[in-house]
Design a protein around this motif. Structure first.
Motif, short mmCIF file in Angstrom:
data_model
loop_
_atom_site.label_atom_id
_atom_site.label_comp_id
_atom_site.label_asym_id
_atom_site.label_seq_id
_atom_site.Cartn_x
_atom_site.Cartn_y
_atom_site.Cartn_z
N HIS A 174 39.42 109.96 124.68
CA HIS A 174 41.15 110.16 124.84
C HIS A 174 41.93 110.67 126.08
CE1 HIS A 174 40.08 113.60 122.95
NE2 HIS A 174 40.61 114.33 124.03
N GLU A 175 40.46 111.38 127.43
CA GLU A 175 40.85 111.51 127.87
C GLU A 175 40.78 111.00 129.76
OE1 GLU A 175 39.76 116.51 128.03
OE2 GLU A 175 38.35 115.44 129.14
N ARG A 176 40.94 109.82 128.89
CA ARG A 176 40.99 108.21 129.98
C ARG A 176 42.81 108.03 130.94
NH1 ARG A 176 42.02 106.23 125.18
NH2 ARG A 176 43.37 105.29 125.09
N LEU A 177 43.38 109.19 130.60
CA LEU A 177 44.40 109.56 131.84
C LEU A 177 43.89 110.18 132.83
CD1 LEU A 177 45.66 112.63 130.17
CD2 LEU A 177 46.14 110.72 128.76
N PHE A 178 42.87 110.81 132.65
CA PHE A 178 42.61 111.30 133.89
C PHE A 178 41.71 110.66 135.16
CE2 PHE A 178 43.96 114.26 130.83
CZ PHE A 178 44.87 114.82 131.81
N ALA A 179 41.99 110.04 135.39
CA ALA A 179 41.09 109.67 136.37
C ALA A 179 39.77 109.59 137.65
CB ALA A 179 41.72 108.48 137.17
N LYS A 180 38.59 109.41 137.53
CA LYS A 180 37.73 109.72 138.55
C LYS A 180 38.06 110.22 139.79
CE LYS A 180 33.73 108.43 135.55
NZ LYS A 180 32.68 107.35 135.38
N ASP A 181 39.31 109.28 140.54
CA ASP A 181 39.53 109.60 141.88
C ASP A 181 40.39 110.42 141.75
OD1 ASP A 181 42.00 108.48 140.94
OD2 ASP A 181 41.81 106.88 141.40
N GLY A 182 40.62 111.30 141.59
CA GLY A 182 41.67 112.67 141.70
C GLY A 182 42.90 112.30 140.74
N CYS A 183 43.17 111.25 140.09
CA CYS A 183 44.96 111.04 140.48
C CYS A 183 44.64 111.43 138.49
CB CYS A 183 44.40 109.33 140.59
SG CYS A 183 44.95 108.93 141.68
N VAL A 184 45.92 111.71 137.74
CA VAL A 184 46.76 111.98 136.55
C VAL A 184 47.69 111.09 136.26
CG1 VAL A 184 46.98 113.62 135.66
CG2 VAL A 184 45.13 113.75 137.29
N LYS A 185 47.81 110.72 135.09
CA LYS A 185 49.21 110.15 134.41
C LYS A 185 50.01 110.32 134.01
CE LYS A 185 49.84 105.57 131.65
NZ LYS A 185 48.97 104.55 130.47
N CYS A 186 51.35 110.96 134.12
CA CYS A 186 52.35 111.42 134.21
C CYS A 186 52.78 110.65 133.14
CB CYS A 186 53.02 112.44 135.57
SG CYS A 186 51.36 113.24 135.99
N PRO A 187 53.19 111.50 132.10
CA PRO A 187 53.69 112.75 132.07
C PRO A 187 52.39 112.60 130.62
CG PRO A 187 55.20 111.52 130.28
CD PRO A 187 54.58 110.44 131.30
N ASP A 188 51.39 111.78 130.58
CA ASP A 188 50.42 111.28 129.04
C ASP A 188 49.22 112.68 129.11
OD1 ASP A 188 51.56 109.24 130.30
OD2 ASP A 188 50.34 108.10 128.22
N ALA A 189 49.45 113.34 130.53
CA ALA A 189 48.44 114.67 131.06
C ALA A 189 49.36 115.59 130.60
CB ALA A 189 48.33 114.32 133.00
N PHE A 190 50.30 115.82 130.31
CA PHE A 190 49.89 117.06 129.51
C PHE A 190 51.09 117.03 128.37
CE2 PHE A 190 52.61 116.10 134.15
CZ PHE A 190 51.55 117.14 135.29
#
Length: 515
Positions: A174-190
């Motif tokens: 479920h943390e796939r919104l945190f990508a391996k390249d250091g990018c994060v999906k907003c606002p989902d990450a919060f």
């Protein structure tokens, strides 16, 4: 030549019909503010849609400019309504108890499983006063209306989890919104952090990191509801029968579905606490409310007291702004910083000098971080989350700026317009935190005349909680990371913002580089 009697009758009938249509379109209550004509069924709502269907509050501004008035008179469906596009007038409305009523919109009723009018955001009268008083009194004990050390500690704990994921990447599906390249999906990450802080306030519990999938899913449902609605209640509030014929085109089906999903999460928590309730051991806010429920007999119809469906809607009223509202607000701020790197640098320099890197910022640091606090206040001003607030209703015949406002009149406050009103802010389109600082660089509360959370008795009950949580999240992120767009992505286009129940944006990716 004799006139044909039938022709005369038809001419008279046509003339009367035209006159009746003219009267319907342009008549308004005596001494009522000027505004656009109304049409059958939808009233002036149709005119707002024609002027700017994507941003109705901006349509109201253009109409106000056309009619040269700061109080626009319109009809929403069959209801006479006014739209206030001025800060001074809005503050007068917020301060007067005769405007404390709430409109009975179908969009609000859709939240409840049986379409009852429940909760505290969309209700009024003595039942609302009783419930609001109880909520404010008891949630303060758990940090919702004041500073609370235990809640601040919980927020820091959740922040450590978020920072860990941002640094080292996801562990769970479920943390796939945190990508391996250091990018994060907003606002989902919060959503995970905010959801856990919310449940800590309500019931003293939290989801473990491995179990947060439901929080992320609930956050997406919440933002779906907020984007599919609009700040005037959607067409369903004026023609609710359309849901039976056009459930897809009116967004009824998806609005109802996401509401039921939100209710599922809330009701599961309530049922858990009902099953383990012990009146001799008050564990949390839920237990205190359940105690009152057991002393009260549920009421029917729109009347309510301490009862199950009312509790669910109270929790709904607080979950949505906490979970998705704060996530959206923080994400819009991060977008602003991408476009204003000078501001981001100044925030980080202030944090480095005051807090350093050995610990997270605390609320005690706030007084020594005036620029960071001013940046947050500027974000709340320039990107007002709820652009038209929640509609008020006049509880009695009254006057406003010389106009006669009839009982039952809807009162819309264009908070986004007010917070960006040129005569008060000078250059409102510029993201400039310095506007809240005095000559010595200290925060000046006198300069903050914005109203992002409303005011008066209708002031958002979660204002203190929201400001505190956003401050802790924002400063922790800026202390630990530089933010940049994902490689290959353009800078944010603020013209693509979405106006629904709240102002928002399409999800986007950010790169968090460790400092």
């Amino acid at each position: 030549m004799l006139l044909n009697p039938s022709a005369i009758l038809w001419t008279v009938a046509a003339g009367l019909l035209i006159y009746r249509c003219f009267r319907f379109m342009f008549d308004r209550p005596p001494n009522f503010p000027s505004g656009p004509p109304r049409f059958p069924l939808l009233g002036s709502y149709l005119v707002l849609l024609m002027v700017n269907y994507r941003h109705l509050h901006r349509a109201a501004v253009r109409l106000g400019q056309f009619y040269r008035t700061k109080i626009l008179g319109i009809y929403l469906g069959d209801f006479p309504s006014i739209v206030v596009n001025d800060l001074a007038i809005a503050k007068e409305v917020l301060a007067r108890s005769e405007f404390d009523g709430r409109s009975d919109l179908f969009l609000a009723r859709m939240r409840e499983r049986n379409f009852q009018r429940r909760g505290i955001f969309f209700t009024d009268g003595p039942h609302w006063k009783e419930q609001r008083r109880f909520v404010l009194r008891h949630l303060r004990d758990y940090g919702f209306g004041r500073r609370f050390d235990e809640l601040e500690a919980e927020t820091r704990s959740e922040l450590m989890t978020l920072l860990d994921v941002l640094r080292y990447g996801p562990k769970f599906e479920h943390e796939r919104l945190f990508a391996k390249d250091g990018c994060v999906k907003c606002p989902d990450a919060f959503y995970g952090l905010l959801g856990n802080v919310y449940f800590q306030v309500i019931c003293g519990e939290r989801f473990q990191r491995k179990d947060m999938a439901q929080l992320y899913e609930t956050g997406r449902h919440a933002i779906n509801f907020q984007q599919k609605g609009d700040d005037y209640g959607t067409i369903l509030s004026y023609l609710p029968w359309l849901k039976d014929y056009f459930p897809e085109a009116t967004n009824y089906r998806i609005l109802r579905e996401v509401n039921n999903r939100l209710n599922d999460l809330i009701e599961a928590m309530v049922q858990k606490y009902l099953a383990s309730y012990d009146e001799n051991h008050m564990r949390c806010f839920l237990d205190r409310y359940i105690y009152e429920m057991k002393q009260s007999k549920p009421l029917e119809g729109d009347a309510f007291t301490f009862q199950y469906d009312q509790l669910v809607m109270i929790l709904w009223d607080m979950l949505l702004p906490t979970l998705s509202g704060s996530a959206i607000q923080l994400s819009m701020l991060l977008e602003r910083l991408l476009l204003n790197p000078r501001v981001a640098t100044k925030v980080q320099q202030e944090l480095d000098g005051v807090v350093g890197h050995g610990r997270l910022p605390t609320l005690d640091d706030r007084v020594n971080l005036p620029y960071a606090e001013a940046t947050l206040r500027e974000a709340l001003r320039i990107d007002t989350l709820v652009p038209s607030g929640i509609s008020h209703v006049a509880l009695e015949d009254t006057k406003l700026c010389g106009y006669d406002i009839p009982k039952g009149c809807f009162v819309m406050l264009s908070l986004d317009v007010i917070n960006n009103q040129r005569e008060f802010w000078g250059d409102p389109e510029n993201f400039r935190p310095e506007r809240f600082l005095d000559e010595s660089g200290k925060l000046s509360l006198k300069k903050d005349i914005s109203v992002p959370f409303g005011g008066g008795k209708r002031l958002c009950v979660g204002e203190t909680f929201s400001r505190n949580t956003l401050f802790l999240m924002f400063t922790a992120l800026m202390q630990n990371f530089n933010i940049k767009p994902r490689p290959g992505d353009p800078l944010p286009d603020l013209g693509q913002r979405i106006t629904g129940v709240v102002t928002s944006m399409e999800p986007f990716w950010l790169r968090f580089e460790a400092r």
